[in-house]
Design a protein around this motif. Structure first.
Motif, short mmCIF file in Angstrom:
data_model
loop_
_atom_site.label_atom_id
_atom_site.label_comp_id
_atom_site.label_asym_id
_atom_site.label_seq_id
_atom_site.Cartn_x
_atom_site.Cartn_y
_atom_site.Cartn_z
N ILE A 195 0.78 -1.37 0.10
CA ILE A 195 -0.09 0.13 0.06
C ILE A 195 0.99 1.32 -0.01
O ILE A 195 0.50 2.26 -0.35
CB ILE A 195 -0.85 0.09 1.38
N VAL B 13 2.84 6.97 -0.02
CA VAL B 13 1.57 6.02 -0.30
C VAL B 13 1.22 5.84 -1.61
O VAL B 13 1.31 6.81 -2.45
CB VAL B 13 0.44 6.60 0.38
N TRP C 257 -5.44 -2.44 -6.51
CA TRP C 257 -5.15 -2.95 -5.12
C TRP C 257 -5.11 -2.01 -3.92
O TRP C 257 -5.11 -2.44 -2.60
CB TRP C 257 -4.03 -3.84 -5.07
N VAL C 258 -4.91 -0.67 -4.34
CA VAL C 258 -4.96 0.19 -3.04
C VAL C 258 -6.53 0.89 -2.87
O VAL C 258 -6.97 1.73 -3.45
CB VAL C 258 -3.91 1.68 -3.44
N ASP D 14 -7.08 1.21 3.29
CA ASP D 14 -5.82 0.97 3.25
C ASP D 14 -4.76 2.03 3.12
O ASP D 14 -3.86 2.38 3.80
CB ASP D 14 -5.52 -0.17 2.35
N ALA D 15 -5.21 2.87 2.18
CA ALA D 15 -4.26 4.12 2.01
C ALA D 15 -4.30 4.95 3.09
O ALA D 15 -3.43 5.82 3.39
CB ALA D 15 -4.87 4.76 0.60
#
Length: 558
Positions: free
Chosen positions: A124, A297, A303-304, A308-309
Motif C-alpha cells: 500500500i 503511499v 489494489w490500493v 488501506d491508503a
C-alpha cells in the motif's frame, strides 16, 4: 551491451543488513507477566487491560509497506513503535507490515505484475532507497498517478565513485578539487582509469550515477553527456549492482578500476577488507542527485483501497514526525536539511529521458523457458528465498523472478516437458513468445503460477528430445538483433525417456549450428556434468540454481 547485467548469480541486496525491525509483540512477554502480577496484587488489573487495549479493540489490521533493504530495519522499528501507541481507524486497531523488497524489484512490480510469491502482499506504501525510482515510475503518462501522497524524506546516501586510494592520489582527486563527470569520462577514455558502473535498472547506485553523469548541469538531461558516459562504460565494465562491482574488483585486483557506488557501500567494503590500498569515496563536482530514501503511499492501482491508503497515510505522518524530531535514524542514511530540495533533485522528465536513452542502446533478450514438469521435480526439496520448497516450485519461482526483471522490449515464452506432455511427444508449448510489457508480463507470470498448481507428469524427465525440439523451434523463430536463449529449469539432467544419450544430444545440438544459446539451471541433485555438456554444445553455461534469484544476470547480453 552498456550496463549489461553481470554474468554471475548475485543477490540484489547491498549494504549492511539491519533486520532489527519486524512485526513482533509490542511488549516483551516477561514484562507483561511481571506487570500483570504487580497490577493484580494492587487490585488494578482493570487498569492493565485498559492500558493494553485503549482506543481500539480486536486483532490488529495491518497494511503492507515495501521497503528497500537499507531502510527495512529502521522502518520496521518505527512500525513497532507506532503499534505500541495503538493507532486506530474507526475503532479498529491498525498497523503496518514492513517487507524487504529492492527498489528496482518494487518499481517493476508496482507498474507491472507484483510477484507475491517472492515479495509478499502487494504494498500500500513504498519506501525506496532513492526518490528517483519514484520519478522514473511516474515519468510516463500511464503511471504518473501511482504516488498519491507527498513523499516523506527519510535521509540520504551520497552518490560517489569508489577509487583505490593510490589511484585517487595519483590523479589528484584527493585533497583538491574533485573531478567533474566530464573529466572522469575523459580519464576513462584515455585509459587512465577503467570505469565500472552498476546497472541503473537494477540498482540505486547505478541509477543515481547515470543521472549525475548525464546531467546538463541545470537539472535536465544531456544526450551528449549520456553518450560519453555510455562509451566509457563500454570500454570498462558493468555489473548488476554495487555488490557485483565489488566482487569483480576483488577478483581483478586492479587499482585502476573506478566504481559507481553509494558512500556507505565504500565504508562497508573497507570495514571488511584488509587491503593496504583502501577505497576512497570521490564525489564528482557538479553531482546534484543523491540517493534520497523516502516513504510514499501508492495510488492509481486497483489494489490500493481508500481505507488501506488512509492507514498508510497515518503511518507516514507518524514517520514524518519521527524524522523531524530526530527519533528516526538509519546507519546508512544522513539527515536531510532541506527535504523539499532533496526530493526535487531530479524531475520525472529528466529521469525518464536518461533511462530511456540507456535502454535504447541495450541489446534485447528473447528467452524460451524449458521447464521440467516430470514427477521428479516434486520428489526433492530445495531452498529458495528462505523457503524449503519442491524443486519444481523453486524452478517456477526462478522463472517468475526473471520475468519480473525483464525490460518491456524483451520477449519470453514457455514450454514444459514430461512423459506425454504433448499429443504424441513429451513436450508442449504453454505460452507463445511475447514482449514482456504490461499485460503480457502479467499473463506469463500468472501462467507459471497456474502451472505450479497442476499435476506433474508421471515417468522420467525427457529432457534430451525436448531440448532438441525447443532448440530447433527457437532457431526457426529467432528475433533479429536480440540474444536468443533457452533456459532449462530442472533438478535432473538424466534422461531415460528419450532415445539418444546425452552425448548424442550434445552432438545434435552442435550440428544444428543455430544462433540460439542454451543455459541449463540445475536444482538440488541435478546432474551437473550432463547439463554442462548440453549447454556447452551451444556456447552456453550450466548454472547451479541460486538460493534467491539472480539467474537473469547470468544470461542477459553484455
Amino acid at each position: 551491451m552498456v550496463f549489461g547485467i553481470e554474468h554471475k548469480v548475485k543477490s540484489h541486496r547491498t549494504g549492511r543488513r539491519r533486520k532489527k525491525g519486524g512485526q513482533k509483540m509490542p511488549v516483551a512477554p516477561w514484562i507483561v507477566i511481571t506487570l500483570v502480577s504487580v497490577l493484580v496484587a494492587s487490585g488494578l488489573t482493570w487498569g492493565f487491560v485498559a492500558l493494553l487495549r485503549s482506543g481500539c479493540s480486536g486483532d490488529v489490521y495491518r497494511v503492507t509497506v515495501a521497503a528497500a533493504p537499507s531502510v527495512f530495519g529502521s522502518l520496521g522499528d518505527a512500525a513497532q513503535e507506532w503499534e505500541r501507541e495503538q493507532p486506530e481507524l474507526n475503532g479498529e486497531c491498525v498497523g503496518v507490515e514492513v517487507t524487504e523488497v529492492s527498489a528496482a524489484d518494487a518499481s517493476r512490480g508496482i507498474t507491472g505484475s507484483w510477484n507475491a510469491m517472492s515479495f509478499g502482499k502487494r504494498p500500500i506504501a513504498w519506501a525506496p532507497d532513492a526518490q528517483v525510482w519514484a520519478s522514473w515510475m511516474t515519468s510516463s503518462e500511464a503511471t504518473a498517478g501511482y504516488v498519491s501522497s507527498e513523499p516523506v524524506a527519510l535521509g540520504e546516501a551520497g552518490s560517489v565513485l569508489a577509487v583505490a586510494e593510490s589511484t585517487a592520489t595519483e590523479l589528484g582527486w584527493i585533497g583538491g578539487e574533485p573531478p567533474t563527470w566530464a573529466e572522469v569520462v575523459s580519464a576513462a577514455t584515455a585509459g587512465d582509469i577503467s570505469l565500472a558502473a552498476a546497472n541503473p535498472r537494477s540498482s540505486t547506485e547505478g541509477l543515481v550515477a547515470l543521472l549525475n553523469a548525464s546531467s546538463d548541469g541545470a537539472g535536465g538531461f544531456s544526450q551528449e553527456a549520456s553518450d560519453a558516459y555510455a562509451a566509457a562504460i563500454e570500454a570498462g565494465s558493468s555489473a548488476a549492482d554495487g555488490e557485483g562491482l565489488k566482487n569483480a574488483y576483488i577478483e581483478a585486483a586492479d587499482a585502476s578500476q573506478v566504481m559507481t557506488m553509494l558512500d556507505y557501500q565504500v565504508e562497508d567494503f573497507n570495514s571488511t577488507s584488509d587491503s593496504a590500498d583502501p577505497l576512497v569515496p570521490v564525489t564528482p563536482s557538479g553531482s546534484t542527485v543523491s540517493a534520497v530514501a523516502s516513504y510514499m503511499v501508492l495510488g492509481g492501482a486497483a489494489w490500493v483501497s481508500e481505507t488501506d491508503a488512509q492507514i498508510a497515510d497515518m503511518f507516514g505522518e507518524y514517520v514524518a514526525g519521527q524524522v523531524s524530531s530526530g527519533a528516526f535514524s538509519d546507519p546508512e542514511l544522513k539527515p536531510i536539511d532541506d527535504a523539499a530540495a532533496a526530493l526535487g533533485q531530479a524531475t520525472p522528465e529528466a529521469v525518464g529521458a536518461a533511462v530511456r536513452a540507456w535502454q535504447s542502446g541495450a541489446q534485447d533478450l528473447n528467452v524460451l523457458f524449458l521447464l521440467d514438469w516430470s514427477s521428479a521435480v516434486m520428489e526433492e526439496h530445495v531452498e529458495y528465498e528462505g523457503d524449503t520448497v519442491e524443486a519444481g516450485i523453486a524452478a517456477v519461482r526462478v522463472a517468475v523472478d526473471m520475468i519480473g526483471e525483464m525490460e518491456p522490449t524483451w520477449r519470453a515464452g514457455l514450454w514444459e516437458y514430461g512423459v506425454g506432455a504433448g499429443d504424441d511427444v513429451n513436450w508442449r508449448s504453454v505460452a507463445e513468445s511475447a514482449e514482456m510489457s504490461g499485460d503480457a508480463k502479467s499473463g506469463l507470470t500468472q501462467t507459471l503460477y497456474d502451472l505450479s498448481e497442476e499435476a506433474v507428469f508421471e515417468g522420467g524427465a525427457p529432457l534430451y528430445d525436448s531440448l532438441v525440439a525447443a532448440y530447433a523451434d527457437m532457431n526457426a523463430n529467432l528475433v533479429e538483433g536480440a540474444a536468443n536463449v533457452i533456459v532449462v529449469l530442472t533438478n535432473s539432467g538424466e534422461d531415460t525417456a528419450s532415445l539418444p544419450t546425452v552425448g548424442e544430444t550434445a552432438e545434435a545440438l552442435a550440428s544444428m549450428a543455430g544462433s540460439a544459446t542454451v543455459y541449463t539451471v540445475g536444482f538440488g541433485e541435478a546432474n551437473a556434468e550432463n547439463l554442462t555438456q548440453l549447454a556447452a554444445a551451444t556456447g552456453g553455461e550450466f548454472l547451479p540454481a541460486p538460493s534467491e534469484g539472480g539467474v537473469l544476470g547470468a544470461i542477459a547480453p553484455a
